[in-house]
Design an enzyme around this catalytic site. Structure first.
Site, PDB file in Angstrom:
ATOM      1  N   GLU A  67      28.434  28.502 -12.813  1.00 43.17           N
ATOM      2  CA  GLU A  67      27.880  29.620 -12.052  1.00 43.17           C
ATOM      3  C   GLU A  67      29.033  30.480 -11.560  1.00 43.17           C
ATOM      4  O   GLU A  67      29.939  29.990 -10.874  1.00 43.17           O
ATOM      5  CB  GLU A  67      27.046  29.139 -10.854  1.00 43.17           C
ATOM      6  CG  GLU A  67      25.688  28.601 -11.286  1.00 43.17           C
ATOM      7  CD  GLU A  67      24.729  28.319 -10.132  1.00 43.17           C
ATOM      8  OE1 GLU A  67      23.512  28.421 -10.338  1.00 43.17           O
ATOM      9  OE2 GLU A  67      25.205  27.985  -9.033  1.00 43.17           O
TER      10      GLU A  67
ATOM     11  N   ASP B 177      26.180  27.240  -0.038  1.00 40.01           N
ATOM     12  CA  ASP B 177      26.008  28.120  -1.197  1.00 40.01           C
ATOM     13  C   ASP B 177      24.800  29.026  -0.988  1.00 40.01           C
ATOM     14  O   ASP B 177      23.677  28.541  -0.832  1.00 40.01           O
ATOM     15  CB  ASP B 177      25.829  27.270  -2.460  1.00 40.01           C
ATOM     16  CG  ASP B 177      25.965  28.104  -3.728  1.00 40.01           C
ATOM     17  OD1 ASP B 177      26.610  29.169  -3.679  1.00 40.01           O
ATOM     18  OD2 ASP B 177      25.428  27.677  -4.768  1.00 40.01           O
TER      19      ASP B 177
ATOM     20  N   THR C  35      25.349  32.826  -7.435  1.00 38.93           N
ATOM     21  CA  THR C  35      25.685  33.364  -8.759  1.00 38.93           C
ATOM     22  C   THR C  35      25.587  34.891  -8.749  1.00 38.93           C
ATOM     23  O   THR C  35      24.592  35.444  -8.288  1.00 38.93           O
ATOM     24  CB  THR C  35      24.706  32.778  -9.791  1.00 38.93           C
ATOM     25  OG1 THR C  35      24.714  31.366  -9.624  1.00 38.93           O
ATOM     26  CG2 THR C  35      25.112  33.141 -11.195  1.00 38.93           C
TER      27      THR C  35
ATOM     28  N   HIS D 179      20.162  37.611 -10.287  1.00 38.21           N
ATOM     29  CA  HIS D 179      20.159  36.173 -10.563  1.00 38.21           C
ATOM     30  C   HIS D 179      18.856  35.536 -10.072  1.00 38.21           C
ATOM     31  O   HIS D 179      18.239  34.714 -10.767  1.00 38.21           O
ATOM     32  CB  HIS D 179      21.360  35.520  -9.878  1.00 38.21           C
ATOM     33  CG  HIS D 179      21.373  34.024  -9.941  1.00 38.21           C
ATOM     34  ND1 HIS D 179      21.550  33.327 -11.119  1.00 38.21           N
ATOM     35  CD2 HIS D 179      21.218  33.084  -8.974  1.00 38.21           C
ATOM     36  CE1 HIS D 179      21.510  32.022 -10.867  1.00 38.21           C
ATOM     37  NE2 HIS D 179      21.302  31.850  -9.578  1.00 38.21           N
TER      38      HIS D 179
ATOM     39  N   ARG E  13      21.503  21.703 -15.009  1.00 38.73           N
ATOM     40  CA  ARG E  13      20.170  22.320 -14.869  1.00 38.73           C
ATOM     41  C   ARG E  13      19.033  21.331 -15.057  1.00 38.73           C
ATOM     42  O   ARG E  13      17.963  21.496 -14.454  1.00 38.73           O
ATOM     43  CB  ARG E  13      20.023  23.458 -15.882  1.00 38.73           C
ATOM     44  CG  ARG E  13      21.032  24.566 -15.733  1.00 38.73           C
ATOM     45  CD  ARG E  13      20.993  25.161 -14.344  1.00 38.73           C
ATOM     46  NE  ARG E  13      21.905  26.294 -14.232  1.00 38.73           N
ATOM     47  CZ  ARG E  13      22.137  26.927 -13.101  1.00 38.73           C
ATOM     48  NH1 ARG E  13      21.546  26.543 -11.972  1.00 38.73           N
ATOM     49  NH2 ARG E  13      22.970  27.940 -13.061  1.00 38.73           N
TER      50      ARG E  13
ATOM     51  N   GLN F  73      18.939  19.251 -11.812  1.00 42.54           N
ATOM     52  CA  GLN F  73      18.497  20.154 -10.749  1.00 42.54           C
ATOM     53  C   GLN F  73      16.983  20.403 -10.792  1.00 42.54           C
ATOM     54  O   GLN F  73      16.290  20.284  -9.778  1.00 42.54           O
ATOM     55  CB  GLN F  73      19.251  21.484 -10.906  1.00 42.54           C
ATOM     56  CG  GLN F  73      18.822  22.576  -9.926  1.00 42.54           C
ATOM     57  CD  GLN F  73      19.534  23.916 -10.213  1.00 42.54           C
ATOM     58  OE1 GLN F  73      20.444  23.993 -11.042  1.00 42.54           O
ATOM     59  NE2 GLN F  73      19.120  24.955  -9.520  1.00 42.54           N
TER      60      GLN F  73
ATOM     61  N   ASP G 121      30.276  27.131  -9.281  1.00 39.92           N
ATOM     62  CA  ASP G 121      29.339  26.117  -8.791  1.00 39.92           C
ATOM     63  C   ASP G 121      28.702  25.443 -10.015  1.00 39.92           C
ATOM     64  O   ASP G 121      27.576  25.758 -10.403  1.00 39.92           O
ATOM     65  CB  ASP G 121      28.276  26.806  -7.915  1.00 39.92           C
ATOM     66  CG  ASP G 121      27.258  25.837  -7.363  1.00 39.92           C
ATOM     67  OD1 ASP G 121      27.586  24.649  -7.209  1.00 39.92           O
ATOM     68  OD2 ASP G 121      26.121  26.281  -7.075  1.00 39.92           O
TER      69      ASP G 121
ATOM     70  N   THR H  97      32.819  21.440  -7.648  1.00 37.03           N
ATOM     71  CA  THR H  97      32.776  22.882  -7.394  1.00 37.03           C
ATOM     72  C   THR H  97      34.228  23.340  -7.427  1.00 37.03           C
ATOM     73  O   THR H  97      35.050  22.826  -6.664  1.00 37.03           O
ATOM     74  CB  THR H  97      32.161  23.169  -5.997  1.00 37.03           C
ATOM     75  OG1 THR H  97      30.871  22.570  -5.933  1.00 37.03           O
ATOM     76  CG2 THR H  97      32.061  24.657  -5.730  1.00 37.03           C
TER      77      THR H  97
ATOM     78  N   LYS I 148      24.281  19.604  -8.372  1.00 38.85           N
ATOM     79  CA  LYS I 148      25.279  20.598  -7.960  1.00 38.85           C
ATOM     80  C   LYS I 148      26.533  19.983  -7.353  1.00 38.85           C
ATOM     81  O   LYS I 148      27.561  20.647  -7.291  1.00 38.85           O
ATOM     82  CB  LYS I 148      24.671  21.518  -6.883  1.00 38.85           C
ATOM     83  CG  LYS I 148      23.476  22.334  -7.336  1.00 38.85           C
ATOM     84  CD  LYS I 148      23.911  23.676  -7.861  1.00 38.85           C
ATOM     85  CE  LYS I 148      22.712  24.576  -8.102  1.00 38.85           C
ATOM     86  NZ  LYS I 148      23.151  25.825  -8.778  1.00 38.85           N
TER      87      LYS I 148
ATOM     88  N   PHE J  93      22.437  32.580  -2.174  1.00 39.13           N
ATOM     89  CA  PHE J  93      21.599  32.919  -3.341  1.00 39.13           C
ATOM     90  C   PHE J  93      21.362  34.424  -3.242  1.00 39.13           C
ATOM     91  O   PHE J  93      20.238  34.865  -3.126  1.00 39.13           O
ATOM     92  CB  PHE J  93      20.298  32.097  -3.177  1.00 39.13           C
ATOM     93  CG  PHE J  93      19.321  32.058  -4.314  1.00 39.13           C
ATOM     94  CD1 PHE J  93      19.705  31.973  -5.640  1.00 39.13           C
ATOM     95  CD2 PHE J  93      17.943  32.058  -4.035  1.00 39.13           C
ATOM     96  CE1 PHE J  93      18.762  31.885  -6.662  1.00 39.13           C
ATOM     97  CE2 PHE J  93      17.002  31.971  -5.037  1.00 39.13           C
ATOM     98  CZ  PHE J  93      17.404  31.891  -6.360  1.00 39.13           C
TER      99      PHE J  93
ATOM    100  N   GLU K 160      30.651  32.677  -9.188  1.00 39.22           N
ATOM    101  CA  GLU K 160      30.478  33.013  -7.771  1.00 39.22           C
ATOM    102  C   GLU K 160      31.821  33.375  -7.166  1.00 39.22           C
ATOM    103  O   GLU K 160      32.884  33.092  -7.730  1.00 39.22           O
ATOM    104  CB  GLU K 160      29.936  31.797  -6.985  1.00 39.22           C
ATOM    105  CG  GLU K 160      28.604  31.269  -7.471  1.00 39.22           C
ATOM    106  CD  GLU K 160      27.897  30.385  -6.438  1.00 39.22           C
ATOM    107  OE1 GLU K 160      28.206  30.489  -5.219  1.00 39.22           O
ATOM    108  OE2 GLU K 160      27.038  29.595  -6.850  1.00 39.22           O
TER     109      GLU K 160
ATOM    110  N   GLU L 191      20.775  31.760 -17.405  1.00 40.31           N
ATOM    111  CA  GLU L 191      20.260  33.121 -17.617  1.00 40.31           C
ATOM    112  C   GLU L 191      20.651  33.671 -18.987  1.00 40.31           C
ATOM    113  O   GLU L 191      19.844  34.299 -19.663  1.00 40.31           O
ATOM    114  CB  GLU L 191      20.824  34.070 -16.549  1.00 40.31           C
ATOM    115  CG  GLU L 191      20.346  33.813 -15.145  1.00 40.31           C
ATOM    116  CD  GLU L 191      21.126  34.676 -14.176  1.00 40.31           C
ATOM    117  OE1 GLU L 191      20.814  35.860 -14.039  1.00 40.31           O
ATOM    118  OE2 GLU L 191      22.084  34.167 -13.550  1.00 40.31           O
TER     119      GLU L 191
HETATM  120  O1  LIG Z   1      16.133  29.757  -8.507  1.00 45.13           O
HETATM  121  C1  LIG Z   1      16.330  28.541  -8.603  1.00 45.13           C
HETATM  122  O2  LIG Z   1      15.387  27.759  -8.662  1.00 45.13           O
HETATM  123  C2  LIG Z   1      17.701  27.979  -8.653  1.00 45.13           C
HETATM  124  C3  LIG Z   1      18.782  28.713  -8.448  1.00 45.13           C
HETATM  125  C4  LIG Z   1      20.147  28.194  -8.511  1.00 45.13           C
HETATM  126  O3  LIG Z   1      20.446  27.132  -9.054  1.00 45.13           O
HETATM  127  C5  LIG Z   1      21.177  29.047  -7.954  1.00 45.13           C
HETATM  128  C6  LIG Z   1      22.051  28.511  -6.861  1.00 45.13           C
HETATM  129  O4  LIG Z   1      22.751  27.486  -6.843  1.00 45.13           O
HETATM  130  C7  LIG Z   1      22.362  29.554  -5.881  1.00 45.13           C
HETATM  131  C8  LIG Z   1      23.097  30.612  -6.595  1.00 45.13           C
HETATM  132  O5  LIG Z   1      24.120  30.287  -7.197  1.00 45.13           O
HETATM  133  O6  LIG Z   1      22.706  31.788  -6.535  1.00 45.13           O
HETATM  134 CA   LIG Z   2      25.216  28.349  -6.875  1.00 39.44          CA
HETATM  135 MG   LIG Z   3      28.760  22.545  -7.031  1.00 40.38          MG
END
Ligand SMILES: O=C(O)/C=C/C(=O)CC(=O)CC(=O)O
Ligand SMILES: [Ca+2]
Ligand SMILES: [Mg+2]
Length: 420
Positions: A203, A130, A354, A137, A241, A244, A237, A261, A257, A132, A205, A368
């Protein structure tokens, strides 16, 4: 004149003859899984087309790739075979070609209403990564989790950040998602909370489905990376939170996570998406040479997320975004993934991360949209900060062509409580 099929396809259907996405299905609960292509409200059974010897091009003649229970073997063949298959299928389904149109027995065997079949995962996913890659985002998460000093860390502008996800819990659209249990932050001197997640999120994606892989130790050149991409799916995804935020420092996402998925059943090929290619955002600072591409391409795919609470008949749209906002392109993600010699294999999934747009209405997750639960969203009068049991989340994606739509169908999952 625009290409037309002998099968009636609604003008707003996601699956006109210009699309022809690949999936895997079972006609009956007891049948073996086989590859198919979506056309309007039907699925074309490619094992029947292959058995009728209608794949007669040089690469697919006598091939058994459509007699497999998944698409891995077909997609490992690469673009020349994909082009040959698409040309054959597009011709067979066209209004002017009699071979299938005028053969009632073959039509009966090979064209099934999609509502009558069971759609399965289209590929065996060996590995799921995954990324970012959305700047919007990343900025929003940074502001929420790390504060206003440096919402986007310096490395982000130099490389497409990612973590390794878990392939075993990738599920097909329609699979229920069990609310995970786990640990969350202690508050006010108390020990960590343990129980069902209180901050369950989606999420928005998309994911690259890798076609031909690369050998261990042999990176893929950025300008050849497109040849390793068979197509794209929608991907949710699901993210807890609270789990996480407590667990992911310093090694990254784990149990917050990997409890599920969801992907959409139809893989839309890059060939079908080509008319919707657009220039990716300008990158500043310029990336290193191994990430610099001759052509920096995104696809203009409109994306939406709908939530249907158990109490409601109808769903509410909670966000509208587009893949065109992605900062790091799909090809940069793929090339970067292999630059150290890491090997990708056919069927691997590379999530984009995301996909948020610049506007507040285009944010790709509840974290968000509600700013980590500080605000509520209204779903037709019902307040939501995070997902509740019974909520059904549906992602959709489509491109509007001239008189037709190339779409992904939908990617949905309903939240159910954990067993007591
Ligand atoms: O910025 C963070 O601390 C966490 C970000 C995410 O949870 C996002 C992730 O899984 C990746 C994404 O979907 O962009
Ligand atoms: Ca993600
Ligand atoms: Mg997942």
């Amino acid at each position: 004149m625009a290409l037309k099929s002998f099968i009636e396809v609604d003008h707003d259907s996601h699956f006109p003859i210009q699309n022809l996405p690949y999936g895997v299905f079972k006609p009956q609960p007891s049948s073996s899984p086989r590859p198919g292509v979506a056309i309007g409200d039907f699925v074309l059974d490619l094992s029947e087309i292959a058995s009728a010897a209608l794949f007669d091009g040089p690469l697919l003649k006598n091939s058994n790739v459509f007699h497999q229970p998944n698409l891995n073997k077909f997609i490992s063949l690469g673009r020349p075979a994909w082009k040959e298959a698409r040309a054959t299928i597009q011709k067979l389904l066209s209004a002017t070609e009699p071979t299938l149109r005028d053969n009632a027995a073959l039509r009966q065997k090979s064209l099934l209403p999609v509502s009558s079949v069971e759609l399965l995962l289209p590929v065996v996913v060996g590995d799921y990564t995954d990324f970012f890659s959305s700047l919007h985002h990343t900025k929003n998460c940074g502001l929420i989790f790390r504060g206003p000093q440096t919402p986007v860390l310096e490395n982000w502008y130099h490389l497409p950040i990612a973590y390794h996800g878990r392939a075993s819990s990738v599920v097909i659209s329609g699979t229920d998602i069990i609310r995970p249990r786990g640990q969350a932050h202690p508050s006010g001197g108390s020990p960590p909370y343990f129980g069902p997640s209180l901050k369950l999120d989606f999420e928005l994606e998309m994911a690259t489905v890798v076609g031909p892989g690369n050998e261990l130790g042999k990176p893929v050149d950025i300008n050849n990376a497109e040849d390793h991409i068979f197509g794209l799916v929608l991907l949710n995804d699901w993210s807890a939170r609270d789990i996480q935020a407590w667990e992911y420092i310093p090694l990254g996402p784990f149990l917050g996570k990997n409890f599920g998925t969801t992907i959409s059943p139809w893989i839309v090929t890059l060939e079908a998406l080509e008319p919707f290619a657009c220039e990716a955002p300008k990158q500043d600072p310029p990336p290193l040479p191994y990430l610099t591409e001759k052509e920096s391409k995104n696809y203009d795919i409109s994306l939406e997320v709908h939530i249907k609470p158990a109490e409601h008949e109808d769903s509410s749209v909670v966000t509208r975004s587009s893949l065109k906002h992605l900062y790091w392109t799909l090809t940069q993600q793929l090339a970067h993934h292999t630059i150290n010699g890491c090997n990708l294999r056919p069927g691997d999934l590379l999530g984009t991360g995301t996909i948020s747009g610049p506007e507040p209405e285009a944010r790709g997750c509840l974290l968000e949209l509600t700013w980590n639960g500080q605000n509520s969203l209204s779903l037709n009068g019902l307040d939501r900060k995070f997902l509740e049991d019974g909520d059904e989340v549906t992602l959709t994606g489509y491109c509007k062509g001239n008189g037709y739509t190339v779409g992904f169908g939908s990617c949905s999952g309903k939240i159910v409580p954990p067993a007591p």
